[in-house]
Design a protein around this motif. Structure first.
Motif, PDB file in Angstrom:
ATOM      1  N   GLY A   1       0.812  -1.190   0.000  1.00 51.59           N
ATOM      2  CA  GLY A   1       0.000   0.000   0.000  1.00 51.59           C
ATOM      3  C   GLY A   1       0.853   1.251   0.000  1.00 51.59           C
ATOM      4  N   ARG A   2       0.202   2.370   0.100  1.00 51.03           N
ATOM      5  CA  ARG A   2       0.867   3.667   0.149  1.00 51.03           C
ATOM      6  C   ARG A   2       0.539   4.342   1.467  1.00 51.03           C
ATOM      7  NH1 ARG A   2      -0.024   5.777  -6.009  1.00 51.03           N
ATOM      8  NH2 ARG A   2       1.182   4.110  -6.943  1.00 51.03           N
ATOM      9  N   PRO A   3       1.456   5.185   1.979  1.00 50.53           N
ATOM     10  CA  PRO A   3       1.256   5.784   3.302  1.00 50.53           C
ATOM     11  C   PRO A   3      -0.080   6.483   3.498  1.00 50.53           C
ATOM     12  CG  PRO A   3       3.497   6.142   2.573  1.00 50.53           C
ATOM     13  CD  PRO A   3       2.759   5.525   1.406  1.00 50.53           C
ATOM     14  N   HIS A   4      -0.584   7.206   2.488  1.00 54.41           N
ATOM     15  CA  HIS A   4      -1.843   7.931   2.691  1.00 54.41           C
ATOM     16  C   HIS A   4      -3.017   6.978   2.943  1.00 54.41           C
ATOM     17  CE1 HIS A   4      -2.411   6.986  -1.596  1.00 54.41           C
ATOM     18  NE2 HIS A   4      -3.696   7.140  -1.356  1.00 54.41           N
ATOM     19  N   GLN A   5      -2.897   5.721   2.518  1.00 56.29           N
ATOM     20  CA  GLN A   5      -3.977   4.761   2.732  1.00 56.29           C
ATOM     21  C   GLN A   5      -4.175   4.435   4.210  1.00 56.29           C
ATOM     22  OE1 GLN A   5      -2.828   2.527  -1.348  1.00 56.29           O
ATOM     23  NE2 GLN A   5      -3.683   1.247   0.225  1.00 56.29           N
ATOM     24  N   PHE A   6      -3.177   4.732   5.027  1.00 56.04           N
ATOM     25  CA  PHE A   6      -3.257   4.450   6.456  1.00 56.04           C
ATOM     26  C   PHE A   6      -4.405   5.218   7.110  1.00 56.04           C
ATOM     27  CE2 PHE A   6      -1.115   4.975  10.789  1.00 56.04           C
ATOM     28  CZ  PHE A   6      -1.540   3.753  11.239  1.00 56.04           C
ATOM     29  N   VAL A   7      -4.720   6.392   6.582  1.00 57.63           N
ATOM     30  CA  VAL A   7      -5.781   7.205   7.168  1.00 57.63           C
ATOM     31  C   VAL A   7      -6.902   7.516   6.186  1.00 57.63           C
ATOM     32  CG1 VAL A   7      -4.327   8.214   8.957  1.00 57.63           C
ATOM     33  CG2 VAL A   7      -4.458   9.317   6.715  1.00 57.63           C
ATOM     34  N   ALA A   8      -6.869   6.942   4.986  1.00 57.82           N
ATOM     35  CA  ALA A   8      -7.905   7.191   3.981  1.00 57.82           C
ATOM     36  C   ALA A   8      -9.178   6.422   4.318  1.00 57.82           C
ATOM     37  CB  ALA A   8      -7.399   6.780   2.601  1.00 57.82           C
ATOM     38  N   HIS A   9     -10.319   7.032   4.094  1.00 58.54           N
ATOM     39  CA  HIS A   9     -11.601   6.364   4.323  1.00 58.54           C
ATOM     40  C   HIS A   9     -12.118   5.694   3.068  1.00 58.54           C
ATOM     41  CE1 HIS A   9     -12.411   7.696   8.401  1.00 58.54           C
ATOM     42  NE2 HIS A   9     -11.782   8.798   8.057  1.00 58.54           N
ATOM     43  N   LYS A  10     -11.853   6.295   1.922  1.00 61.18           N
ATOM     44  CA  LYS A  10     -12.358   5.746   0.670  1.00 61.18           C
ATOM     45  C   LYS A  10     -11.250   5.876  -0.369  1.00 61.18           C
ATOM     46  CE  LYS A  10     -16.270   5.886  -2.444  1.00 61.18           C
ATOM     47  NZ  LYS A  10     -17.539   6.512  -2.752  1.00 61.18           N
TER      48      LYS A  10
ATOM     49  N   TRP B   1       5.828  -1.114  12.979  1.00 62.86           N
ATOM     50  CA  TRP B   1       4.926  -0.047  13.380  1.00 62.86           C
ATOM     51  C   TRP B   1       4.506   0.794  12.185  1.00 62.86           C
ATOM     52  CZ3 TRP B   1       6.903   4.796  12.373  1.00 62.86           C
ATOM     53  CH2 TRP B   1       8.287   4.904  12.269  1.00 62.86           C
ATOM     54  N   MET B   2       3.401   1.514  12.379  1.00 65.43           N
ATOM     55  CA  MET B   2       2.910   2.512  11.443  1.00 65.43           C
ATOM     56  C   MET B   2       2.539   3.735  12.251  1.00 65.43           C
ATOM     57  SD  MET B   2       0.567   0.493   8.715  1.00 65.43           S
ATOM     58  CE  MET B   2       1.126  -1.020   7.947  1.00 65.43           C
ATOM     59  N   SER B   3       2.812   4.908  11.688  1.00 66.82           N
ATOM     60  CA  SER B   3       2.514   6.143  12.419  1.00 66.82           C
ATOM     61  C   SER B   3       1.831   7.160  11.525  1.00 66.82           C
ATOM     62  CB  SER B   3       3.803   6.741  12.999  1.00 66.82           C
ATOM     63  OG  SER B   3       4.635   7.233  11.965  1.00 66.82           O
ATOM     64  N   VAL B   4       1.233   8.131  12.184  1.00 66.78           N
ATOM     65  CA  VAL B   4       0.591   9.253  11.491  1.00 66.78           C
ATOM     66  C   VAL B   4       1.038  10.544  12.175  1.00 66.78           C
ATOM     67  CG1 VAL B   4      -1.518   9.128  12.893  1.00 66.78           C
ATOM     68  CG2 VAL B   4      -1.579  10.178  10.631  1.00 66.78           C
ATOM     69  N   ASP B   5       1.308  11.559  11.357  1.00 63.84           N
ATOM     70  CA  ASP B   5       1.692  12.887  11.818  1.00 63.84           C
ATOM     71  C   ASP B   5       0.531  13.813  11.486  1.00 63.84           C
ATOM     72  OD1 ASP B   5       2.745  15.442  12.171  1.00 63.84           O
ATOM     73  OD2 ASP B   5       4.540  15.075  10.981  1.00 63.84           O
TER      74      ASP B   5
ATOM     75  N   ALA C   1      -1.867  16.427  24.694  1.00 65.96           N
ATOM     76  CA  ALA C   1      -2.123  16.428  23.254  1.00 65.96           C
ATOM     77  C   ALA C   1      -0.839  16.003  22.538  1.00 65.96           C
ATOM     78  CB  ALA C   1      -2.539  17.815  22.793  1.00 65.96           C
ATOM     79  N   TYR C   2      -0.988  15.159  21.518  1.00 64.76           N
ATOM     80  CA  TYR C   2       0.148  14.670  20.735  1.00 64.76           C
ATOM     81  C   TYR C   2      -0.051  14.969  19.258  1.00 64.76           C
ATOM     82  CZ  TYR C   2       1.361  12.064  24.919  1.00 64.76           C
ATOM     83  OH  TYR C   2       1.694  11.721  26.208  1.00 64.76           O
ATOM     84  N   ARG C   3       1.069  15.223  18.586  1.00 67.60           N
ATOM     85  CA  ARG C   3       1.063  15.465  17.135  1.00 67.60           C
ATOM     86  C   ARG C   3       1.191  14.159  16.361  1.00 67.60           C
ATOM     87  NH1 ARG C   3       5.306  19.139  13.550  1.00 67.60           N
ATOM     88  NH2 ARG C   3       4.935  17.987  11.610  1.00 67.60           N
ATOM     89  N   HIS C   4       1.977  13.222  16.872  1.00 70.59           N
ATOM     90  CA  HIS C   4       2.256  11.943  16.207  1.00 70.59           C
ATOM     91  C   HIS C   4       1.606  10.802  16.985  1.00 70.59           C
ATOM     92  CE1 HIS C   4       5.633  13.795  13.918  1.00 70.59           C
ATOM     93  NE2 HIS C   4       5.772  14.497  15.024  1.00 70.59           N
ATOM     94  N   PHE C   5       1.095   9.824  16.241  1.00 64.23           N
ATOM     95  CA  PHE C   5       0.554   8.612  16.851  1.00 64.23           C
ATOM     96  C   PHE C   5       1.084   7.417  16.080  1.00 64.23           C
ATOM     97  CE2 PHE C   5      -2.319  11.949  17.965  1.00 64.23           C
ATOM     98  CZ  PHE C   5      -2.649  11.671  19.281  1.00 64.23           C
TER      99      PHE C   5
END
Length: 135
Positions: free
Chosen positions: A1-10, A28-32, A102-106
């Motif tokens: 897959g591609r990184p943007h798919q980690f948070v994409a809904h559709k 691991w996988m992370s989101v900023d 509050a966190y910027r990265h997860f």
């Protein structure tokens, strides 16, 4: 897959509907959330992925938060959690109690083998919920 798919809904038709790491321990996988944004997380959701050769469903992992992307704080720990079913696209969600920072990265870091006894970390995505702060 591609990184943007980690948070994409559709995703567009024909796009693989999962991301998966190599078969490496502590994958691991992370989101900023981006500069000027942070989240006081109170729930999160994980959409399990199917990598084409077994149901690589998470069982033992941690949700972590960071503000610099290098130093991580454990927000929730899962040990032999079977909330995610061994089926394509299984979805589960969890409350994240006691977090006031509050966190910027997860990130989700797999700390034990998945349901197929491998170290692949697959996902169809993650969703984070809570209070969003921004500059």
């Amino acid at each position: 897959g591609r990184p943007h798919q980690f948070v994409a809904h559709k995703l567009p038709a024909g796009t693989p509907q999962y991301n998966v790491t190599d078969d490496v321990a502590n994958s691991w996988m992370s989101v900023d959330l981006g500069a000027g944004r942070s989240l006081v997380v109170d729930h999160y959701c994980w959409r399990s992925g199917f990598a084409g050769y077994g149901y690589l469903t998470l069982r033992t992992w941690r949700l972590e938060g960071s503000n610099d992307g290098r130093t991580w704080t454990t927000l929730k720990t899962h040990n032999n959690d079977e909330s995610l079913k061994k089926e394509n696209g299984s979805v589960a969600h969890w409350a994240v109690d006691g977090v006031s920072t509050a966190y910027r990265h997860f990130r989700v870091i797999q700390t034990g083998r998945n349901a197929e006894h491998a170290d692949y970390l697959p996902t169809n995505g993650m969703e984070l919920y809570g209070e969003l702060l921004h500059d």
